[in-house]
Scaffold this active site. Sequence first.
Site, PDB file in Angstrom:
ATOM      1  N   HIS A  82       1.057  -1.149   0.221  1.00  0.00           N
ATOM      2  CA  HIS A  82       0.019  -0.177   0.123  1.00  0.00           C
ATOM      3  C   HIS A  82       0.801   1.208  -0.031  1.00  0.00           C
ATOM      4  O   HIS A  82       1.463   1.528   1.045  1.00  0.00           O
ATOM      5  CB  HIS A  82      -0.980   0.066   1.462  1.00  0.00           C
ATOM      6  N   ASP A 105       1.053   5.059  -0.228  1.00  0.00           N
ATOM      7  CA  ASP A 105       0.151   6.492  -0.309  1.00  0.00           C
ATOM      8  C   ASP A 105       0.821   7.499  -1.425  1.00  0.00           C
ATOM      9  O   ASP A 105       2.068   7.528  -1.629  1.00  0.00           O
ATOM     10  CB  ASP A 105       0.231   7.094   1.018  1.00  0.00           C
ATOM     11  N   ASP A 115      -7.698   1.979   2.808  1.00  0.00           N
ATOM     12  CA  ASP A 115      -7.249   3.110   3.577  1.00  0.00           C
ATOM     13  C   ASP A 115      -8.011   4.360   3.735  1.00  0.00           C
ATOM     14  O   ASP A 115      -7.679   5.300   4.410  1.00  0.00           O
ATOM     15  CB  ASP A 115      -5.750   3.314   3.423  1.00  0.00           C
ATOM     16  N   HIS A 167      -6.448   9.897  -0.672  1.00  0.00           N
ATOM     17  CA  HIS A 167      -6.826   9.964   0.510  1.00  0.00           C
ATOM     18  C   HIS A 167      -5.853  10.533   1.655  1.00  0.00           C
ATOM     19  O   HIS A 167      -6.401  10.405   2.929  1.00  0.00           O
ATOM     20  CB  HIS A 167      -7.386   8.551   0.970  1.00  0.00           C
TER      21      HIS A 167
END
Length: 1011
Positions: free
Chosen positions: A262, A264, A374, A578
């Site tokens: 994951h 970001d 997330d 996000h």
Amino acid sequence: MHDNQDLTIGRITRVLAERLRPAVYSDPHPLQIAAHVVDGEPIPVAQGLEADYAPVAVGDRWGRAWDTTWLRLTGEVPASFAGRRVEIVADLGFDINMPGFQAEGLVYTADGAAVRSLNPRAQWIPVSPEARGGEKIEYFVEAASNPVLLDYHPFLPTEQGDVLTSSDEQLYRVRRVDVCVFEEEVFELVHDIEVLHQLAAELPEDSARRAKILRALDAALDRVDLRDIPATAADGRAELQGVLSSPAEPSAHRISAVGHAHIDSAWLWPLRETVRKVARTSSSMATLLDEDDDFVHAMSSAQQYAWVKQERPEVFARIKKAVESGRFVPIGGMWVEPDAVLPSGESFIRQISQGQRFFREEFGVECKGAWLPDSFGYSGALPQILVGAGFDWFLTQKISWNQVNRFPHHSFLWEGNDGSRIFTHFPPMDTYNAQLSGEEVARAARQFKEKSVARHSLAPTGWGDGGGGATREMLARAKRMADLEGSPQVVFESPNDFFDKAMAELPDPGVWRGELYLELHRGTFTTQHLTKQGNRTSERLLAEAELWAAAAAVRAGREYPYDELDSLWQEVLLLQFHDILPGTSIAWVHREAEERYERVATALRRIISESLTALDASAGADGLDAAPVDAELAVNAAPVAQRGVPAGAVAVAEPAAPSSARAEVGVFVLESESVRVEVDGSGHVRSLVDRATGREAIAQGRVGNALQLHQDFPNMWDAWDVDAHYFAMREDLDGPAEVTVDGDAIAVKREFGNSSITQRLSLSDDGRVLVVDCDIDWQEEEKFLKLAFPVEVFTDEVAAETQFGYHRRANHTNTSWEAARFETHAQRWFLVQEPGFGVAFLNESSHGFDVGRESNGREVVQNARFSLLRAPKFPDPRADRGRHRMRFGVLVGATPESATEAGWALQAPLRAATGSEVPALASSLDPAVIVSAVKLADDRSGDVVVRVYESSGSRVSTSIELAGLPVGTVVDADLIERPGEATETTQTPEGTVRVPVTLRPFEVKTFRVQR
């Protein structure tokens, strides 16, 4: 050997840590190290390979915050390594407990081929699986000295979060760079012992299986000579084969491990660093796929693939080859993993249309499900959007972070506002960075809510955020747990395979209705206002630019700017990530975001102006009035078309309803035919009367336009969180204010703390809405500013606009679920309403609000409060400080329908535009049915795409009118414009084509108009 289990556990723990793990590498020989420090931003690979290098020694410090240092590693494979697997171990000063949040590197061969990442959890570089001895070694490492911002105490303010303010300190120290023998048998022994040790820790203390495992481990350690571990590792392993080969129970929980990292798209690093994080991780995962046939890796976010394609084409070529084999799996189908409550409905659709188009064009695949592990809560509008775009399933994990309430499902049907349902899974392991430890897999089996009827769950496996993804250690654990007594079964497979199994075994899953509210991170509805304002402005201008560009293409033959609009959409979609749009990134990210929004707005205004000029010229050629169109005035007209006014026409404002502002004795008055507003000498609204009913909105003895300041020091995550204890410390800003009449408005100036605010209170053009324009110089720290309007409305719920409609939330705290929603969010409005009367609260660029029920013992007052600004200190120590212009509105006598119209108008007020009249492209005959987008089709066929939705929550049968458009066939389409069945149309005597449309509450429909 002994039978004392505690002694065995203690023995295993020490031997693993102090003897066995260090013995995986033997016979270290130092390599030569040289460095080239890049001055400024990263340089191309070819330039890094050819740079001037200076010697570096082990122990030397390197790397200021955000610097790039190229390292050259040279030497020779010792002759004694012949026939052995040889690797380099390179520790650049890593902390193994902080993967993804510190220094990282990408290793290259001398010819520029990317090998793999170098990071805290993978400090090795492959040299040869079977060395000859004497081979020359030369590798290059592009090392990024990213500062550690998320430390063990994650909320300390830091200036390291922007290259403009970071220190010159050298952050890291080279610890070792050695060429070594990789002792494969020792590696396997380590994982035999580790998996059994972790399994034993999860079994009941009195179980026979646990006793047998510990006895076997004791026996294995008795066979290993700690002075010569490589030579005796096989003997130790032999003692463990019996307990390792005992198969799992038939009812064992089955975990589908999915290799995942994951990453970001921005957070505690700038966007440019994410490009490199993705390249590092992808190269490592491609290498791991080559080395292990069982491994499967999945990666989301088309933007991240696009970055690699552009910046690291050699890595992208490896990704593409692995995608073809089906083992590197594109997932999610979106441009990025966006915030899932703040973007508009149209933005969500474009996340999918842009993402799926990229995957289709680059890899020949489309993703089957949405992947948002997330994001900070999930709008109830999403199920319809996901199903309408062709998705079969949805995955998230974030709701496991709830502060109070435990979510009741892990595999279930999520029902959206309109009734659409999508199969949804929450991994019961409660992480999207699984390591496949014994504790994690046991937790997944133990917590799985559907265990009585199902046995499958998913585990996204790997270190995220540049930590390197899955590791060979994780794969080693999975192989041992594939069929192991006492353990859940673990197998690597794609998310699609998992969801096929999960849906098949749950033909009648439970249902969750409405939004997935996250009981955490409530401050993200408000933090970093300028980023949120930039997003709102961009969404509006994108809709307008597409509308006018489509009108100019259809009417004037102007070329539709497909490429530029795609590029601008992709920029805005990226900024909806996000950790950007919610306001939770470092200062560098938000500074850049504001700059990017300015460029987007400039480009979109130019497209609008050029389209209007083309329409004007075309009208002139037809002999119509050819006066020039004022593009800047017309720029705000298009959203009105989405409220039922003909889309594609230059809207001309009707004369404003007469209103006045004046001073009377002891009070200032704003008045129109619709409302009367009284403002006292402190700038507070003491009366707000709906003249149609004579109803007073402001609660007796209370005042509106009341600024309230709270202490804001959350328990943990500054930029993310607002905790309920903030209510206890409130300062009412009711001190002296300067109040004057300013033309048709009342001006209020007030100072407080280190800040000041100037408000301009006026009535909207139609005289219905009290508009409050705020110009705020905000210089507070750890404060939360609210704007309150206590109103006399009796209701148990609050309606709040969401994407393509609205939802209702309980306005009381009867249960813990309701109490946890003390701060919520809206798109453009929220509404408190009793039968016959309601008050709507409109915002132009903010989302957060709260409505508290307050009582004097007999009457309940709804204290409706806009969330204006916060002042957190981590990760941006000066978040939101500075000047803000914000606009709010209060509409009395409101309904959801009138609130929707007024919300559009507040965000994009209608202004007069001179010039040629342009016939409408599309309009709705029912005001509840809103035209939300008019554009040309993404496939460049020239079809006109018209999207509509039902906004009131009712069933509607109406028609969409298409005027001045040479209509061929009109077909239904899905949300990403894939055509379906043809729709019958009729034609009016004037030549207008009518498309009949029947919509269920909040339904979204898309039509393709073939010309």
